[in-house]
Scaffold this active site. Structure first.
Site, PDB file in Angstrom:
ATOM      1  CG  HIS A 114      -2.045   4.112   3.815  1.00  0.00           C
ATOM      2  ND1 HIS A 114      -3.232   3.513   4.209  1.00  0.00           N
ATOM      3  CD2 HIS A 114      -1.371   2.791   3.813  1.00  0.00           C
ATOM      4  CE1 HIS A 114      -3.261   2.264   4.097  1.00  0.00           C
ATOM      5  NE2 HIS A 114      -2.205   1.736   3.684  1.00  0.00           N
ATOM      6  CB  SER A 174      -1.139   0.041   1.090  1.00  0.00           C
ATOM      7  OG  SER A 174      -0.177  -0.116   2.373  1.00  0.00           O
TER       8      SER A 174
END
Length: 216
Positions: A196, A145
């Site tokens: 993230h 991610s």
């Protein structure tokens, strides 16, 4: 002898759906290889144990702060990018990467795409590691991610440079995608939000350095 009673066979010179898919994937070899590598690694982890077992994931190369910071096992900043906790974790990341990664590779080229993906993912992991050290936390983390967010961050910069759009993506669509993904992480348990946000920032900065808009 058997008779075929299905649809009309392909006319000479017309490509099948599979041939078109192969041709499309040849246009984005790096992203295709990255997706396949993530899937292969996941299968190997499942064959040798289970991706839902934290100790097995650490043994396979997941990020674990004491091993990196105190044990100097810096390779985990890379290997953890190709490990996933369960099929849903893998599927979500690869689905997003399938669309945004293809677009970015077609726009910046193979080498620059690979640099943004790898360096953006590593940068995201470094930021996450620094935050864990400052908070004196020790958690097992893994997933693509951070690198995926780096790809999204790079596309956001390209869209800005291209006056609001690139291929089928607009600035609004990418910002909504990033916002929803970040919101999902913030409101969910067990998500490395630092990676993230860090990946998004790293991808944006890397693209500032690497991307040069073609003049018409």
């Amino acid at each position: 002898m058997e008779q075929y009673k299905g649809n009309t066979p392909l006319e000479p010179g017309r490509d099948s759906d599979f041939q078109r898919l192969v041709r499309q994937r040849k246009q984005v070899p790096v992203n295709t290889a990255v997706i396949l590598l993530n899937i292969l690694v996941f299968l190997l982890v499942e064959i040798t144990g289970t991706s839902l077992n934290a100790q097995h994931m650490v043994d396979c190369g997941a990020s674990y702060t004491p091993y990196i910071y105190q044990g100097h096992q810096y390779y985990r900043l890379v290997t953890s990018m190709f490990l996933h906790f369960g099929i849903q974790h893998l599927g979500n990341n690869m689905l997003v990467l399938f669309f945004v990664g293809d677009c970015l590779e077609r726009t910046v080229g193979k080498i620059k795409y690979l640099l943004i993906y790898l360096l953006g993912g590593i940068g995201a992991n470094v930021i996450s590691l620094a935050l864990e050290i400052s908070h004196q936390e020790a958690v097992v983390s893994a997933g693509a991610s951070g690198a995926v967010f780096a790809v999204i961050g790079a596309l956001i910069y390209i869209v800005i440079r291209n006056r609001g759009y690139i291929e089928n993506f607009t600035a609004r669509q990418l910002l909504i995608l990033a916002a929803l993904s970040l919101y999902h992480g913030v409101t969910s348990a067990g998500v490395d939000n630092a990676a993230h946000f860090g990946g998004l920032l790293c991808g944006f900065v890397l693209c500032v350095l690497l991307y040069h808009r073609r003049r018409l």
